[in-house]
Design a protein around this motif. Structure first.
Motif, PDB file in Angstrom:
ATOM      1  N   ARG A 157       0.823  -1.211   0.000  1.00 59.26           N
ATOM      2  CA  ARG A 157       0.000   0.000   0.000  1.00 59.26           C
ATOM      3  C   ARG A 157       0.857   1.261   0.000  1.00 59.26           C
ATOM      4  O   ARG A 157       0.586   2.220  -0.742  1.00 59.26           O
ATOM      5  CB  ARG A 157      -0.918   0.007   1.234  1.00 59.26           C
ATOM      6  N   LEU A 158       1.884   1.274   0.822  1.00 67.82           N
ATOM      7  CA  LEU A 158       2.771   2.434   0.882  1.00 67.82           C
ATOM      8  C   LEU A 158       3.464   2.677  -0.456  1.00 67.82           C
ATOM      9  O   LEU A 158       3.669   3.825  -0.861  1.00 67.82           O
ATOM     10  CB  LEU A 158       3.810   2.240   1.993  1.00 67.82           C
ATOM     11  N   GLU A 159       3.848   1.591  -1.142  1.00 69.06           N
ATOM     12  CA  GLU A 159       4.477   1.745  -2.449  1.00 69.06           C
ATOM     13  C   GLU A 159       3.487   2.324  -3.463  1.00 69.06           C
ATOM     14  O   GLU A 159       3.842   3.197  -4.268  1.00 69.06           O
ATOM     15  CB  GLU A 159       5.016   0.397  -2.934  1.00 69.06           C
ATOM     16  N   ARG A 160       2.236   1.820  -3.404  1.00 67.15           N
ATOM     17  CA  ARG A 160       1.212   2.387  -4.297  1.00 67.15           C
ATOM     18  C   ARG A 160       1.007   3.870  -4.011  1.00 67.15           C
ATOM     19  O   ARG A 160       0.876   4.677  -4.939  1.00 67.15           O
ATOM     20  CB  ARG A 160      -0.109   1.631  -4.147  1.00 67.15           C
ATOM     21  N   GLU A 161       0.961   4.228  -2.732  1.00 69.18           N
ATOM     22  CA  GLU A 161       0.784   5.631  -2.372  1.00 69.18           C
ATOM     23  C   GLU A 161       1.948   6.482  -2.861  1.00 69.18           C
ATOM     24  O   GLU A 161       1.769   7.621  -3.297  1.00 69.18           O
ATOM     25  CB  GLU A 161       0.622   5.772  -0.852  1.00 69.18           C
ATOM     26  N   ARG A 162       3.152   5.938  -2.789  1.00 75.26           N
ATOM     27  CA  ARG A 162       4.312   6.685  -3.260  1.00 75.26           C
ATOM     28  C   ARG A 162       4.218   6.966  -4.756  1.00 75.26           C
ATOM     29  O   ARG A 162       4.437   8.096  -5.212  1.00 75.26           O
ATOM     30  CB  ARG A 162       5.603   5.899  -2.959  1.00 75.26           C
ATOM     31  N   LEU A 163       3.882   5.921  -5.518  1.00 77.91           N
ATOM     32  CA  LEU A 163       3.759   6.095  -6.963  1.00 77.91           C
ATOM     33  C   LEU A 163       2.590   7.017  -7.304  1.00 77.91           C
ATOM     34  O   LEU A 163       2.674   7.830  -8.236  1.00 77.91           O
ATOM     35  CB  LEU A 163       3.573   4.725  -7.631  1.00 77.91           C
ATOM     36  N   ASP A 164       1.494   6.875  -6.549  1.00 79.89           N
ATOM     37  CA  ASP A 164       0.326   7.742  -6.732  1.00 79.89           C
ATOM     38  C   ASP A 164       0.730   9.202  -6.511  1.00 79.89           C
ATOM     39  O   ASP A 164       0.409  10.098  -7.303  1.00 79.89           O
ATOM     40  CB  ASP A 164      -0.768   7.308  -5.734  1.00 79.89           C
ATOM     41  N   LYS A 165       1.462   9.446  -5.427  1.00 81.09           N
ATOM     42  CA  LYS A 165       1.896  10.802  -5.106  1.00 81.09           C
ATOM     43  C   LYS A 165       2.777  11.379  -6.211  1.00 81.09           C
ATOM     44  O   LYS A 165       2.636  12.547  -6.600  1.00 81.09           O
ATOM     45  CB  LYS A 165       2.634  10.797  -3.775  1.00 81.09           C
ATOM     46  N   LEU A 166       3.711  10.570  -6.732  1.00 83.71           N
ATOM     47  CA  LEU A 166       4.581  11.053  -7.807  1.00 83.71           C
ATOM     48  C   LEU A 166       3.772  11.412  -9.048  1.00 83.71           C
ATOM     49  O   LEU A 166       4.024  12.436  -9.701  1.00 83.71           O
ATOM     50  CB  LEU A 166       5.624   9.980  -8.148  1.00 83.71           C
ATOM     51  N   ALA A 167       2.783  10.555  -9.386  1.00 77.17           N
ATOM     52  CA  ALA A 167       1.945  10.824 -10.559  1.00 77.17           C
ATOM     53  C   ALA A 167       1.129  12.097 -10.360  1.00 77.17           C
ATOM     54  O   ALA A 167       0.968  12.908 -11.286  1.00 77.17           O
ATOM     55  CB  ALA A 167       1.015   9.641 -10.814  1.00 77.17           C
ATOM     56  N   TRP A 168       0.640  12.281  -9.145  1.00 76.14           N
ATOM     57  CA  TRP A 168      -0.153  13.480  -8.856  1.00 76.14           C
ATOM     58  C   TRP A 168       0.711  14.741  -8.936  1.00 76.14           C
ATOM     59  O   TRP A 168       0.296  15.754  -9.500  1.00 76.14           O
ATOM     60  CB  TRP A 168      -0.781  13.359  -7.479  1.00 76.14           C
ATOM     61  N   GLU A 169       1.926  14.674  -8.369  1.00 73.33           N
ATOM     62  CA  GLU A 169       2.813  15.840  -8.410  1.00 73.33           C
ATOM     63  C   GLU A 169       3.168  16.207  -9.839  1.00 73.33           C
ATOM     64  O   GLU A 169       3.256  17.395 -10.192  1.00 73.33           O
ATOM     65  CB  GLU A 169       4.070  15.563  -7.578  1.00 73.33           C
ATOM     66  N   ALA A 170       3.351  15.189 -10.679  1.00 75.83           N
ATOM     67  CA  ALA A 170       3.674  15.458 -12.085  1.00 75.83           C
ATOM     68  C   ALA A 170       2.490  16.127 -12.785  1.00 75.83           C
ATOM     69  O   ALA A 170       2.666  17.093 -13.542  1.00 75.83           O
ATOM     70  CB  ALA A 170       4.053  14.158 -12.791  1.00 75.83           C
ATOM     71  N   ALA A 171       1.287  15.620 -12.538  1.00 70.96           N
ATOM     72  CA  ALA A 171       0.097  16.197 -13.168  1.00 70.96           C
ATOM     73  C   ALA A 171      -0.120  17.625 -12.689  1.00 70.96           C
ATOM     74  O   ALA A 171      -0.439  18.529 -13.472  1.00 70.96           O
ATOM     75  CB  ALA A 171      -1.130  15.339 -12.847  1.00 70.96           C
ATOM     76  N   ASN A 172       0.085  17.847 -11.403  1.00 68.86           N
ATOM     77  CA  ASN A 172      -0.141  19.170 -10.831  1.00 68.86           C
ATOM     78  C   ASN A 172       0.902  20.170 -11.308  1.00 68.86           C
ATOM     79  O   ASN A 172       0.619  21.354 -11.479  1.00 68.86           O
ATOM     80  CB  ASN A 172      -0.119  19.072  -9.306  1.00 68.86           C
ATOM     81  N   ALA A 173       2.128  19.701 -11.509  1.00 63.31           N
ATOM     82  CA  ALA A 173       3.184  20.590 -11.995  1.00 63.31           C
ATOM     83  C   ALA A 173       2.892  21.039 -13.424  1.00 63.31           C
ATOM     84  O   ALA A 173       3.074  22.213 -13.774  1.00 63.31           O
ATOM     85  CB  ALA A 173       4.532  19.881 -11.918  1.00 63.31           C
ATOM     86  N   GLU A 174       2.440  20.111 -14.271  1.00 64.36           N
ATOM     87  CA  GLU A 174       2.120  20.456 -15.664  1.00 64.36           C
ATOM     88  C   GLU A 174       0.818  21.248 -15.730  1.00 64.36           C
ATOM     89  O   GLU A 174       0.677  22.169 -16.524  1.00 64.36           O
ATOM     90  CB  GLU A 174       2.005  19.167 -16.488  1.00 64.36           C
ATOM     91  N   ARG A 175      -0.151  20.836 -14.912  1.00 63.55           N
ATOM     92  CA  ARG A 175      -1.447  21.511 -14.736  1.00 63.55           C
ATOM     93  C   ARG A 175      -2.146  21.811 -16.068  1.00 63.55           C
ATOM     94  O   ARG A 175      -2.468  22.955 -16.399  1.00 63.55           O
ATOM     95  CB  ARG A 175      -1.290  22.796 -13.921  1.00 63.55           C
ATOM     96  N   THR A 176      -2.337  20.768 -16.845  1.00 67.57           N
ATOM     97  CA  THR A 176      -3.103  20.872 -18.082  1.00 67.57           C
ATOM     98  C   THR A 176      -4.192  19.822 -18.057  1.00 67.57           C
ATOM     99  O   THR A 176      -4.157  18.867 -17.271  1.00 67.57           O
ATOM    100  CB  THR A 176      -2.218  20.643 -19.309  1.00 67.57           C
ATOM    101  N   VAL A 177      -5.166  20.018 -18.950  1.00 66.03           N
ATOM    102  CA  VAL A 177      -6.236  19.019 -19.060  1.00 66.03           C
ATOM    103  C   VAL A 177      -5.639  17.660 -19.376  1.00 66.03           C
ATOM    104  O   VAL A 177      -6.030  16.634 -18.813  1.00 66.03           O
ATOM    105  CB  VAL A 177      -7.253  19.439 -20.137  1.00 66.03           C
ATOM    106  N   GLU A 178      -4.628  17.629 -20.253  1.00 66.96           N
ATOM    107  CA  GLU A 178      -4.023  16.369 -20.664  1.00 66.96           C
ATOM    108  C   GLU A 178      -3.304  15.680 -19.496  1.00 66.96           C
ATOM    109  O   GLU A 178      -3.371  14.454 -19.343  1.00 66.96           O
ATOM    110  CB  GLU A 178      -3.037  16.600 -21.808  1.00 66.96           C
ATOM    111  N   SER A 179      -2.596  16.455 -18.666  1.00 72.78           N
ATOM    112  CA  SER A 179      -1.853  15.846 -17.555  1.00 72.78           C
ATOM    113  C   SER A 179      -2.813  15.227 -16.541  1.00 72.78           C
ATOM    114  O   SER A 179      -2.559  14.145 -15.997  1.00 72.78           O
ATOM    115  CB  SER A 179      -0.955  16.878 -16.882  1.00 72.78           C
TER     116      SER A 179
END
Length: 808
Positions: A458-480
């Motif tokens: 679960r912790l590993e999934r959360e880590r990967l989830d967090k990284l994906a979210w940070e990437a999407a939020n940094a780009e902040r586009t509809v596509e991301s």
């Protein structure tokens, strides 16, 4: 539904939360059902609002009633926020959650999940008392909740049915930590009568987990018996006076044979002395479980099932007893030798006390029999253990041990079927040296290893989830955000990703939609924009445009840069004309009649000025350019204009604005000129008329002068607005220039319209004028005074103002 005069109305907003309904009203607050429009989720929102001390203003803000109330309110607000801070730090399925807390409108709020269900005391009123299934289903989750909050350093101190919420799924939720939040305040230590422990009434009372144990035991007492327990103060007084406890003992109302361990658990929890109660919920819960572990029989089964199960286990019980007895006899025969005399075989009723001697087994006493019978009826672990402790040499002691072995096996069969750590821990709590102790410990270890592996995953999934979210939020586009939603459909941030994606997509259309609304420039167009883009960048501007376009009474507006300032007049009724008692009245002003104007309308705040007329002339809407007599143009009222000229100006305004302008009817004119005044004079007194208009007053020396007062000008017009406005905000209805109306000439009010409309019958080559002028005296400047002029007449004492229909 509860109501409250100070409650915020449905549809209003508290921050970004929209109020839908009032869920409840108390002496210190209001709970609302609210929606977060951004995610479409409903919540419960509690507002601190002690009605005795505060008042809500029209803008929604809360104000203390006086200085003393302000001090009380401030202290209560601190306690309210302290409660929010305490509960927000707690997270347990049976403890109310506070998602966030904040201050607004001069008070404070905390946001909670919206639970479907009802308070426990309402449930009891409608459904009646609890049976053993319901009582146990209520007690165990609340025991867990109390154990959790006590471990977090919180003692609730007000456990009672009103502070327990029964969700629709049957799970109880512990509410209202207000007393816990007020630690150290004596007024908050009392709890609620019948449910408060004795120590809560003492200034130096020893408050702790045992205090909440008393409250929960009292709540169970109420749920099962239908009675509120006797107040602890009465019980304490009886104990001090060595008198019987006034509380009817729970076992008398809920016998152990029916309720199992619940009976003893409630009785233990309701002990008056702190030292006699369990010291914490863990020990109380363990005691309860040891009394009532076998859930299938004691809790969920009926009496017939219980008897049937006892019969099914009876052969095994007898077999175990037989094996034990035969083993004892075999050992005796193989090891016991008596060389000094003949072997003595003791009868079943004797026991060897010494070599070569035997005595008869002592018959059980009546108390021993009674206790044994009670242990059999209760059929609980603690019951058998207590019997063995009290009667270790009893003839029934071995039977009690056999029954414990039977219960040990039954407990294992049922609890191992659950195959969970709590189940195995329950088994070890009840049977610490039980038959299956080793196997229980092994299974607990295996489960915990499996859980540890799941936790790592679960912790590993959360880590990967967090990284994906940070990437999407940094780009902040509809596509991301689309990528995040696709890759993590159950991710921790899925709701936020969906919301931001929607906002980003909407932003692209925001300005385009607002520009379309600006082009239409209607209230409906701007409201459509707001509905489509509730979080749009142009919301404030759209609301301002709606406000500008909302023509409510008293609002001043203009439809174009060259248009006159207009003010909205409310609908209403008034008495038009003069009555027979007025000394200056003429026949043309009679008979007096009631006129009703059903709809609001707008009127120009001033008489039409020379500058406004010149705009019409320059735009070729007006065909003449009247002289100003050398008095000046600009903001002087236009003069030397006929009724026909005024109609040209009205037609030009309508063409320019697309609105419906016209000359006022006589009824409309007198209605806005009076502005609620019932006398004949502006301001209600002939001596004050000069404050409201430029007239022929005492300064002129005219024979017909109004000698009650004088104004600043002897001859000629004054700039519009030089004098005081009436109560409707309209200037110069008295004096300056007489004003054209749209009514044909009639020499009385006989058969005149009473709905405010213009009188289109009569001598229509002439029209009525109203209001007097700079050259008229007392009789002509009265509010009901009427005059007429031919349609083509032009002079330096007549002008006009306009009205406009309001179409919403």
């Amino acid at each position: 539904m509860n109501t409250h005069s100070s409650a915020l109305h449905p549809g209003s907003y508290i921050g970004d939360l929209q109020v839908n309904a009032i869920l409840g009203v108390g002496s210190n607050g209001i709970t609302y059902l609210v929606t977060d429009p951004a995610i479409g989720t409903r919540f419960a929102l509690k507002e601190y609002l002690p009605g005795r001390y505060v008042t809500r203003r029209d803008d929604g803000d809360v104000m203390a009633n006086d200085e003393q109330a302000e001090q009380v309110f401030a202290a209560g607000l601190r306690a309210f926020l302290n409660e929010a801070r305490i509960v927000a730090a707690l997270e347990h399925p049976n403890v109310v959650r506070i998602l966030r807390y904040f201050e607004a409108h001069g008070t404070a709020y905390f946001l909670m999940p919206y639970y479907q269900g009802q308070p426990l005391h309402h449930h009891l009123e409608s459904q009646g008392v609890f049976d053993r299934d319901q009582a146990r289903a209520l007690m165990l989750p609340l025991m867990d909740a109390l154990e959790y909050i006590h471990n977090e350093g919180v003692v609730h101190q007000d456990i009672k049915p009103a502070n327990i919420y029964m969700r629709e799924d049957g799970n109880p939720v512990l509410l209202d930590f207000g007393v816990a939040a007020a630690q150290g305040a004596p007024a908050h230590k009392l709890g609620s009568e019948g449910y408060a422990a004795p120590e809560q009434a003492e200034d130096e009372g020893n408050i702790g987990p045992w205090t909440d144990i008393y409250g929960l035991a009292a709540t169970l007492y109420r749920c099962v018996t239908g009675r509120i327990p006797v107040a602890a103060s009465r019980r304490q007084a009886a104990l001090t006076a060595a008198e019987p406890d006034p509380l009817t003992a729970f076992p008398e109302l809920a016998p152990a044979a029916q309720y199992g361990g619940l009976t003893d658990a409630v009785e233990l929890g309701l002990r008056v002395q702190v030292s006699e109660r369990p010291r914490d919920v863990g020990h109380w819960k363990q005691s309860f479980k040891s009394l009532d572990w076998h859930r299938t029989v004691v809790v969920r089964g009926d009496t017939g099932a219980y008897a049937k199960e006892r019969r099914e286990w009876l052969p095994l019980t007898l077999l175990v007893i037989f094996v034990i007895v035969m083993t004892g006899i075999g050992i005796f025969l193989l090891t016991d030798k008596s060389p000094d005399g003949p072997t003595v075989t003791p009868a079943a009723s004797t026991v060897a006390d010494s070599p070569g001697a035997a005595t008869r087994v002592q018959q059980p006493s009546s108390e021993e029999k009674r206790r044994w019978q009670g242990a059999l009826e209760a059929d609980t672990v603690l019951g058998y253990r207590r019997f063995i402790e009290d009667f270790p040499e009893s003839v029934y002691a071995n039977q009690a041990r056999t029954q414990l072995a039977v219960l040990d096996e039954k407990a294992w069969q049922e609890l191992s079927a659950e195959d969970s750590v709590p189940a195995y821990e329950d088994y070890l709590d009840i049977f610490p040296d039980g038959i299956h102790q080793a196997e229980a410990l092994q299974r607990i270890d295996a489960i915990r290893q499996a859980e540890a592996k799941k936790e790592r995953e679960r912790l590993e999934r959360e880590r990967l989830d967090k990284l994906a979210w940070e990437a999407a939020n940094a780009e902040r586009t509809v596509e991301s955000f689309d990528r995040y939603i696709t890759d993590w459909p159950a991710g921790m941030h899925i709701e936020e990703a969906t919301r931001i994606r929607r906002l980003l997509k909407d932003q692209g259309d925001d300005d385009k939609a607002f520009q379309a609304a600006l082009k239409l420039n209607t209230r409906d167009a701007f409201q459509a924009y707001i509905d489509a883009f509730p979080g749009g960048a142009n919301i404030a501007a759209a609301l301002q445009h709606i406000d500008d376009l909302t023509l409510r009474p008293g609002k001043v507006f203009k439809d174009c840069a060259d248009c006159p300032d207009m003010i909205v007049i409310p609908a209403g009724a008034f008495w038009q004309g003069s009555d027979d008692t007025s000394p200056l009245a003429t026949a043309i002003e009679k008979p007096r009649r009631l006129v009703t104007i059903d709809e609001p309308f707008a009127v120009s705040t001033h008489e039409i000025t020379m500058a406004e007329w010149d705009r019409c002339f320059e735009d070729k809407g007006c065909t003449t350019k009247p002289t100003d007599n050398g008095w000046g143009r600009a903001d002087r009222p236009v003069i030397m204009v006929s009724w026909n000229d005024a109609e040209e100006y009205v037609h030009w305004l309508n063409e320019k604005t697309g609105q419906s302008y016209r000359l006022p009817s006589e009824s409309e004119w007198e209605y806005f000129a009076r502005a609620g005044e019932e006398s004949d004079w502006s301001g209600g007194d002939p001596a004050t008329v000069c404050e409201y208009g430029n007239i022929a007053g005492a300064e002129t020396g005219f024979r017909w002068q109004h000698s009650e007062c004088s104004d600043r000008l002897a001859l000629g017009t004054a700039p519009v607005g030089s004098f005081r406005a009436n109560s409707f905000g309209v200037y110069d209805t008295t004096g300056n220039v007489s004003e054209w109306t749209s009514d044909c000439m009639n020499l009385s009010y006989l058969d005149a319209p009473v709905d405010g409309s213009a009188w289109g019958r009569g001598i229509c080559s002439s029209h009525m004028t109203r209001g007097g002028s700079w050259v008229t005296g007392s009789r002509e400047i009265r509010l009901p005074a009427r005059f007429n002029l031919k349609n083509g007449d032009r002079n330096d004492f007549t002008g006009f103002r306009v009205v406009r229909i309001i179409e919403e």
